[in-house]
Write an enzyme that holds these catalytic residues in place. Sequence first.
Site, PDB file in Angstrom:
ATOM      1  N   ASP A  14       0.859  -1.181   0.000  1.00 28.94           N
ATOM      2  CA  ASP A  14       0.000   0.000   0.000  1.00 28.94           C
ATOM      3  C   ASP A  14       0.898   1.236   0.000  1.00 28.94           C
ATOM      4  OD1 ASP A  14      -2.048   1.775   0.188  1.00 28.94           O
ATOM      5  OD2 ASP A  14      -2.735   1.153   2.178  1.00 28.94           O
ATOM      6  N   ASP A 108      -2.681   2.470  -6.108  1.00 26.05           N
ATOM      7  CA  ASP A 108      -1.653   2.472  -5.058  1.00 26.05           C
ATOM      8  C   ASP A 108      -1.657   1.238  -4.167  1.00 26.05           C
ATOM      9  OD1 ASP A 108      -4.103   3.054  -3.943  1.00 26.05           O
ATOM     10  OD2 ASP A 108      -3.340   4.553  -2.553  1.00 26.05           O
ATOM     11  N   GLU A 109      -2.309   0.181  -4.603  1.00 26.69           N
ATOM     12  CA  GLU A 109      -2.465  -0.965  -3.701  1.00 26.69           C
ATOM     13  C   GLU A 109      -2.519  -2.250  -4.513  1.00 26.69           C
ATOM     14  OE1 GLU A 109      -5.554  -2.229  -0.089  1.00 26.69           O
ATOM     15  OE2 GLU A 109      -5.980  -0.525  -1.393  1.00 26.69           O
TER      16      GLU A 109
END
Length: 474
Positions: A14, A108-109
């Site tokens: 993350d 973003d993950e």
Amino acid sequence: MPDVRATASVLHLDLDAFFAAVEQRDKPSLRGKPVVVGGTGGRGVVATASYEARVHGVRSAMSTREARSRCPHAAYLAGRFPAYREASVVVMELLRSLSPLVEPLSLDEAFVDLAAAGLPDLEVDTVTAVAQEVRAELHRRTGGLTASVGLATSKFMAKVASDLDKPDGLVVVPPGSEPELLRPMHVSVIPGVGPATTERLRRAGLHQVADLERVSLEELVRLVGRAHGTSLHELCRAQDDRPVVAEREAKSVSVEGTYETDLTDRRLMEGLLTRQAGEVAARLAAGGQSGRTVSIKVRLHDFTTLSRSATLDSPTDRPAVVARVARALLADLDTSGGVRLLGVGVSGLADWVQDDLFGGTGVTGVDEEVVDLPTEVPVDPRRHRTAWAPGADVVHDHHGRGWVWGSGRGVVTVRFETAETPPGPVRSFAVDDPALRHWTRPDPLDPADGETTAAEAPTAVPTENPSPAPTPPS
């Protein structure tokens, strides 16, 4: 009971305060200072806040108005999605070089299956060393971004682990230690336990995961329903056998915008829906997809959100068809009180197209739904070509590249700096200065030239009293 891995071979990564971190990376004068990315107008919503802003109580999904009251000295930026996508592509390519099984959840993950990575073994020491190398390489390739990483025997526990030591942390949950880690945690740590379920469990005296563990499956099903109760019964015992899926099939494509003032002009609304339909159709065509169900989303002045959808006889990716159906759906709604948000979406995706040859919509059924107070972050519309969004990339014929510090009353203020330079000087110009224009980096998902004219550049909506430029740091 699901079979759970015997090794901590699921990695969850993350990126930390991703949007804000990219802004700080690319704007040297903002490094170490509070930065808030999201809607910058009175009805804006925070998408991401840097950790320097979070210490003042600013959080994602908070209204920008409240964020400004808590942290008035922060830099409030509208966001630069090509820059975020560029960084995301770098990160995802790094992860895919490690394992063929990478499941992106957002820009973003992502989850990574280390069992498919060809490692010599999957002992805790080995996977920990791999995660440390990934974090270091990510920092190098992205120009300084950081990520929090969790390693565990399942996706659920890896996600829990990555949240335990933010930012820039690494937590490994050794096999067999999961229940001990989970028991003291609040029930909301479990996916799907939102405010309503939390309150229902609280009324039953269930506050911590340990409390859930003592309750029978039958009692949980009675409290929250069969599907949710079964999930709670398994996850509170760290039982999660979901695989890491390399390709997540898109369920829908949609575009929406939130507006600074309530819309009441029906022709304007139809025009906005037509433009959004064109954007949706372009994204469908770019992905070689089409869809049968066209939907619109309309948020009224009182925050009630109405959804309408219509199903076509065959899938389409034609903007005219999507727009025609969207406008027809809008015609059935009472918008006389004003509209805050409009959106168009297409679902029921397929990889083939067969439109009605005679141009009809071919609608077979209409569904409707009313939802109050949705939680997604709204996106500012782009309806004024001469506006200068705070944070936007620009280039000047004499001063070079920089970014919009602020604008208002016919003036735009620019700080001339980039990720590769030290903090730069600030200059002000007339908003129509021909030497100043927007600069757009090539979008890795939509390759294009790196520069556009000011008239072509996407911008945020201007307000009658634009936010003043923040005071330049000394």
